[in-house]
Design a protein around this motif. Structure first.
Motif, mmCIF file in Angstrom:
data_model
loop_
_atom_site.group_PDB
_atom_site.id
_atom_site.type_symbol
_atom_site.label_atom_id
_atom_site.label_comp_id
_atom_site.label_asym_id
_atom_site.label_seq_id
_atom_site.Cartn_x
_atom_site.Cartn_y
_atom_site.Cartn_z
ATOM 1 N N ARG A 400 67.759 -4.773 36.348
ATOM 2 C CA ARG A 400 67.471 -5.595 37.519
ATOM 3 C C ARG A 400 67.949 -4.937 38.801
ATOM 4 O O ARG A 400 67.665 -5.426 39.893
ATOM 5 C CB ARG A 400 68.129 -6.967 37.354
ATOM 6 N N GLN A 401 68.674 -3.840 38.675
ATOM 7 C CA GLN A 401 69.168 -3.145 39.858
ATOM 8 C C GLN A 401 68.239 -1.989 40.248
ATOM 9 O O GLN A 401 67.086 -1.954 39.821
ATOM 10 C CB GLN A 401 70.600 -2.675 39.605
ATOM 11 N N ARG A 402 68.738 -1.034 41.035
ATOM 12 C CA ARG A 402 67.895 -0.081 41.762
ATOM 13 C C ARG A 402 66.977 0.786 40.886
ATOM 14 O O ARG A 402 65.909 1.197 41.343
ATOM 15 C CB ARG A 402 68.760 0.799 42.659
ATOM 16 N N ASN A 407 60.328 3.499 35.782
ATOM 17 C CA ASN A 407 60.037 4.254 36.995
ATOM 18 C C ASN A 407 58.732 5.014 36.753
ATOM 19 O O ASN A 407 58.729 6.090 36.150
ATOM 20 C CB ASN A 407 61.164 5.228 37.335
ATOM 21 N N MET A 408 57.629 4.448 37.200
ATOM 22 C CA MET A 408 56.321 5.014 36.890
ATOM 23 C C MET A 408 56.130 6.384 37.532
ATOM 24 O O MET A 408 55.353 7.206 37.017
ATOM 25 C CB MET A 408 55.217 4.062 37.348
ATOM 26 N N PHE A 409 56.814 6.647 38.631
ATOM 27 C CA PHE A 409 56.714 7.971 39.244
ATOM 28 C C PHE A 409 57.264 9.039 38.303
ATOM 29 O O PHE A 409 56.600 10.028 37.997
ATOM 30 C CB PHE A 409 57.468 7.999 40.575
ATOM 31 N N GLY A 410 58.495 8.825 37.812
ATOM 32 C CA GLY A 410 59.105 9.787 36.902
ATOM 33 C C GLY A 410 58.327 9.920 35.611
ATOM 34 O O GLY A 410 58.119 11.030 35.100
ATOM 35 N N ASP A 463 58.053 8.061 45.055
ATOM 36 C CA ASP A 463 59.178 7.487 44.310
ATOM 37 C C ASP A 463 59.701 6.271 45.071
ATOM 38 O O ASP A 463 60.131 6.388 46.224
ATOM 39 C CB ASP A 463 60.280 8.545 44.157
ATOM 40 N N ARG A 464 59.665 5.108 44.448
ATOM 41 C CA ARG A 464 60.019 3.860 45.130
ATOM 42 C C ARG A 464 61.507 3.511 45.009
ATOM 43 O O ARG A 464 61.941 2.465 45.495
ATOM 44 C CB ARG A 464 59.184 2.699 44.565
ATOM 45 N N ARG A 465 62.286 4.341 44.391
ATOM 46 C CA ARG A 465 63.711 4.040 44.242
ATOM 47 C C ARG A 465 64.424 4.086 45.595
ATOM 48 O O ARG A 465 64.080 4.872 46.472
ATOM 49 C CB ARG A 465 64.380 5.048 43.311
ATOM 50 N N VAL A 466 65.451 3.277 45.720
ATOM 51 C CA VAL A 466 66.360 3.358 46.873
ATOM 52 C C VAL A 466 67.614 4.051 46.372
ATOM 53 O O VAL A 466 68.435 3.473 45.649
ATOM 54 C CB VAL A 466 66.693 1.956 47.428
ATOM 55 N N LEU A 467 67.784 5.301 46.745
ATOM 56 C CA LEU A 467 68.872 6.103 46.207
ATOM 57 C C LEU A 467 70.185 5.806 46.915
ATOM 58 O O LEU A 467 70.202 5.552 48.131
ATOM 59 C CB LEU A 467 68.535 7.591 46.339
#
Length: 478
Positions: A400-402, A407-410, A463-467
Motif C-alpha cells: 500500500r506504500q510507494r 510496478n508495470m514499468f519495471g 516510472d510512476r514511483r515517488v522515490l
C-alpha cells in the motif's frame, strides 16, 4: 503486518547464537558483524568444487583448445563477477536479502515474477550438486549413490536451517580444504602429463572462445540473485571498495582455479572424462588413502556450494510467500519446512536425472541467462543511477506504500529485456534466428544486459514511483 521491532536482549542473542533467527527481515545495526574478508573466503571456498571443474571442462569437451579456453573462461569470470560484486554492495547498505530489494523495481507482488525463476535456478544447481556430491559420498562411505545423495541432502538441510553464521564458518574451512586439495590435484595432474603438449593445444576459434566466456560469465551471473544474502549482516558503514573486491577476487580466483583444472583434466583425459568426472578426478590420488581424501574434499566443497543454493531457495520462497501474506518475518518452524521442501525437490530431481546430468546441466545453466540478465540490469541501474542508493525499506514490505503491488514499468522493461535476447540465444533448448551474425555463438547475455539497462534508464519518465530522497530505515533500524 508483522512488526520490525525487537527487544535489545533479543538483538544481542541474535548476534551471538549459532542458529539464525532472521530471514527476509531487515538486519538492525546492533546485529551487524563481520569483515569483508569473510566474503572472500565464502566465495573462494564455495567455488573450489567439482561442479565448477565440470563446467570448465565443457569448454574442451565441446571442442575448444586448452589455452584459449582458459583465457575465455577468465574473461567471462571478470565480466560476470563485476556485475555480481555490485549486487553484493546492496546487502550491507540495506541489510536485506537480494530479492527483497527487487520489490523496489517490480512492486511487492511483481517481484514474484523473477523470484519464481530464481527458485527454479536454485533447484537446478542444488540437483546437479547433489548428483556429484552423492557419488563422492557413496564412495567415501561405501554406500549406494542413492544413499549418498539422500545423506548429502540431509546435511544440507541442517546447515541451511542454521543459517548465515554457520555458512560463513563453513566457507572459511572450505577455503583451506579446497585450496590444499586443488594444489595436490594440480601437481598430480601436471606430473603425470606432458605440460608441453598441453600448452601446444592452442588453436583459436571464435565460437569456442565465446562458449568459454559464456560458460564462466553465466556461472557468475547466476550468483547475483543471492549474493546480498551473504553480505547483509556486514556493518552498514563497511567499505564498499573492500566489500566489492573481496567478493570479486574470491569468486574469480576460486572459480578460475576450478575451471582451469577442468580444462586441463578434460584435455588430458579425452573421452575418459565425460560421464566419469568424479572417478577420474579421484583417480589422480594414486593411492586408496589419497582417493578417500579427495572424495572428502569433493563432498566438503559441494556442501558449501549446495548450502548457498538451499539457503537462497529458502529466502526466495519466503519472499514470495511473504509478499502475498504481507509478512516481514518467518517462524523457525516455517523456515525448516521451506528448507526441507526445496532440498527435497532438488534431491528427487537428482535421483531421477543422474545419467543425463552433464548435458542437461549445461543447457540449463546457459539458458537461465536470458531471465537473470535483464533482472540484474534493472536492479543495478535503478539502485546506483536512478534511485541513487536510496530505498524506502518499510515500503518494501507494504504494497500500500510507494512501491505498490505491481510496478508495470519495471515488469515491462524486464519482459522486453528477455525478448531482446531470444534472437541471439544458441542453446539446445532454444535456437535464436540471428545467431548466424555471430557465427552461431550465444552473445545474448551481453546484448540483454546493456540493452535492458539502457531502456530502463531512457524510459524512466514512465516510472510512476515517488522515490525517497534518502534511504528510510525501520524505526529501530538506526
Amino acid at each position: 503486518m508483522s512488526s520490525f521491532s525487537s527487544s535489545e536482549e533479543q538483538s544481542k542473542k541474535n548476534g551471538t547464537r549459532l542458529s539464525e533467527t532472521r530471514s527476509i527481515d531487515y538486519i538492525p545495526d546492533n546485529e551487524r558483524h563481520g569483515h569483508p574478508f569473510s566474503q572472500f573466503t565464502l566465495w573462494f571456498g564455495g567455488n573450489l568444487q567439482i561442479t565448477a571443474i565440470v563446467t570448465g571442462a565443457l569448454a574442451v569437451v565441446l571442442g575448444g583448445d586448452v589455452v584459449w579456453s582458459i583465457i575465455g573462461l577468465l574473461v567471462g569470470q571478470v565480466l560476470g563477477a563485476v556485475v555480481m560484486s555490485f549486487h553484493a554492495l546492496q546487502g550491507p547498505r540495506l541489510g536485506l536479502p537480494q530479492m527483497i530489494i527487487s520489490r523496489a523495481q517490480f512492486g511487492v507482488l511483481g517481484a514474484v515474477i523473477p523470484l519464481v525463476l530464481v527458485c527454479v535456478m536454485y533447484v537446478g544447481f542444488s540437483a546437479s550438486g547433489t548428483v556429484l556430491a552423492g557419488q563422492a559420498m557413496a564412495k567415501l562411505l561405501s554406500v549406494s549413490n542413492v544413499a549418498g545423495m539422500i545423506l548429502f541432502s540431509a546435511i544440507i538441510i541442517v546447515i541451511a536451517v542454521l543459517g548465515y553464521r554457520v555458512i560463513h564458518k563453513l566457507g572459511k574451512v572450505a577455503s583451506v580444504v579446497g585450496m590444499l586439495a586443488f594444489v595436490y590435484l594440480f601437481i598430480a595432474l601436471l606430473m603425470s602429463s606432458d605440460l608441453g603438449a598441453i600448452v601446444q593445444n592452442n588453436h583459436f576459434s571464435m565460437p569456442m572462445f565465446l562458449l568459454a566466456v559464456s560458460l564462466s560469465s553465466s556461472w557468475q551471473i547466476a550468483f547475483c540473485p543471492y549474493v546480498s544474502d551473504y553480505s547483509r549482516y556486514l556493518p552498514r558503514n563497511v567499505s564498499g571498495v573492500k566489500t566489492f573486491f573481496s567478493v570479486f577476487s574470491g569468486t574469480v580466483l576460486g572459480t578460475q582455479a576450478s575451471m582451469t583444472l577442468g580444462v586441463i583434466t578434460a584435455a588430458i583425459a579425452g573421452s575418459a572424462f565425460k560421464g566419469h568426472e568424479v572417478s577420474y578426478i579421484v583417480g589422480l590420488g594414486k593411492s586408496e588413502a589419497m582417493a578417500m581424501v579427495i572424495y572428502f574434499a569433493i563432498c566438503f566443497g559441494k556442501i558449501t556450494f549446495t548450502t548457498l543454493n538451499a539457503y537462497g531457495s529458502f529466502m526466495s520462497l519466503t519472499t514470495i510467500v511473504s509478499g502475498f501474506r504481507n509478512q516481514t518475518t518467518l517462524s523457525q518452524r516455517s523456515r525448516v519446512i521451506f528448507v526441507v521442501l526445496m532440498v527435497a525437490i532438488s534431491c528427487v530431481i537428482a535421483l531421477l536425472s543422474e545419467p543425463a546430468f552433464l548435458k542437461h546441466f549445461t543447457h540449463f545453466l546457459l539458458f537461465l541467462l536470458a531471465f537473470f540478465v535483464p533482472w540484474s540490469a534493472i536492479s543495478l541501474t535503478d539502485y546506483f543511477i536512478i534511485s541513487r542508493k536510496t530505498v524506502d525499506i518499510p515500503a518494501l514490505f507494504d504494497p500500500r506504500q510507494r512501491y505498490g503491488y505491481w510496478n508495470m514499468f519495471g515488469i515491462s522493461v524486464y519482459a522486453v529485456g528477455v525478448l531482446i535476447q531470444l534472437p541471439f540465444i544458441e542453446n539446445p533448448l532454444y535456437h535464436g534466428s540471428l545467431t548466424w551474425i555471430f557465427a552461431d555463438n550465444d552473445v545474448s547475455w551481453i546484448i540483454g544486459w546493456f540493452c535492458t539497462a539502457a531502456l530502463y534508464y531512457a524510459f524512466r519518465r514512465f516510472d510512476r514511483r515517488v522515490l525517497p530522497e534518502q534511504t528510510i530505515y525501520p524505526a529501530t533500524g538506526r
